[in-house]
Write a protein that holds these residues in place. Structure first.
Motif, PDB file in Angstrom:
ATOM      1  N   UNK A  86       0.821  -1.215   0.000  1.00  0.00           N
ATOM      2  CA  UNK A  86       0.000   0.000   0.000  1.00  0.00           C
ATOM      3  C   UNK A  86       0.850   1.258   0.000  1.00  0.00           C
ATOM      4  N   UNK A  87       2.025   1.217   0.609  1.00  0.00           N
ATOM      5  CA  UNK A  87       2.875   2.406   0.655  1.00  0.00           C
ATOM      6  C   UNK A  87       3.593   2.655  -0.674  1.00  0.00           C
ATOM      7  N   UNK A  88       3.767   1.628  -1.472  1.00  0.00           N
ATOM      8  CA  UNK A  88       4.416   1.796  -2.780  1.00  0.00           C
ATOM      9  C   UNK A  88       3.398   1.827  -3.912  1.00  0.00           C
ATOM     10  N   UNK A 132      13.743   1.239  -2.862  1.00  0.00           N
ATOM     11  CA  UNK A 132      14.052   2.527  -3.494  1.00  0.00           C
ATOM     12  C   UNK A 132      13.123   2.786  -4.671  1.00  0.00           C
ATOM     13  N   UNK A 133      12.763   4.044  -4.846  1.00  0.00           N
ATOM     14  CA  UNK A 133      11.897   4.416  -5.966  1.00  0.00           C
ATOM     15  C   UNK A 133      12.730   4.480  -7.241  1.00  0.00           C
ATOM     16  N   UNK A 134      12.134   4.008  -8.328  1.00  0.00           N
ATOM     17  CA  UNK A 134      12.846   4.074  -9.603  1.00  0.00           C
ATOM     18  C   UNK A 134      12.790   5.501 -10.120  1.00  0.00           C
TER      19      UNK A 134
END
Length: 82
Positions: free
Chosen positions: A6-8, A78-80
């Motif tokens: 849910x957080x991503x 980590x976010x892309x």
């Protein structure tokens, strides 16, 4: 698993019509609280049991404060940079 999903904003989250087994809220109930588009998460072992983002966040907050449990929110990937 659920908290990270849910957080991503995982693409495999349940979207649209569903009933939250934890809060007992339907899509209409969430819409009345301006959360109608909130996604949910279903366990691979019980795909019919969906839990809303709100309930997952509430459970994570309570668990992270329980000192006997010693549960911590897992680190987010980590976010892309696409």
């Amino acid at each position: 698993m659920a908290w990270i999903a849910v957080e991503t904003d995982d693409p495999e989250l349940v979207r649209g019509e569903f009933f939250c087994v934890m809060s007992q809220e339907s899509t209409a109930d969430r819409a009345a609280q301006n959360r109608g588009d909130d996604p949910g998460w279903s366990s691979p072992s019980g795909p019919d049991a969906v839990i809303s983002r709100k309930m997952i966040r509430m459970a994570a907050a309570v668990l992270s404060q329980d000192q006997e449990n010693n549960w911590k929110k897992p680190p987010l990937p980590p976010q892309s940079s696409e």
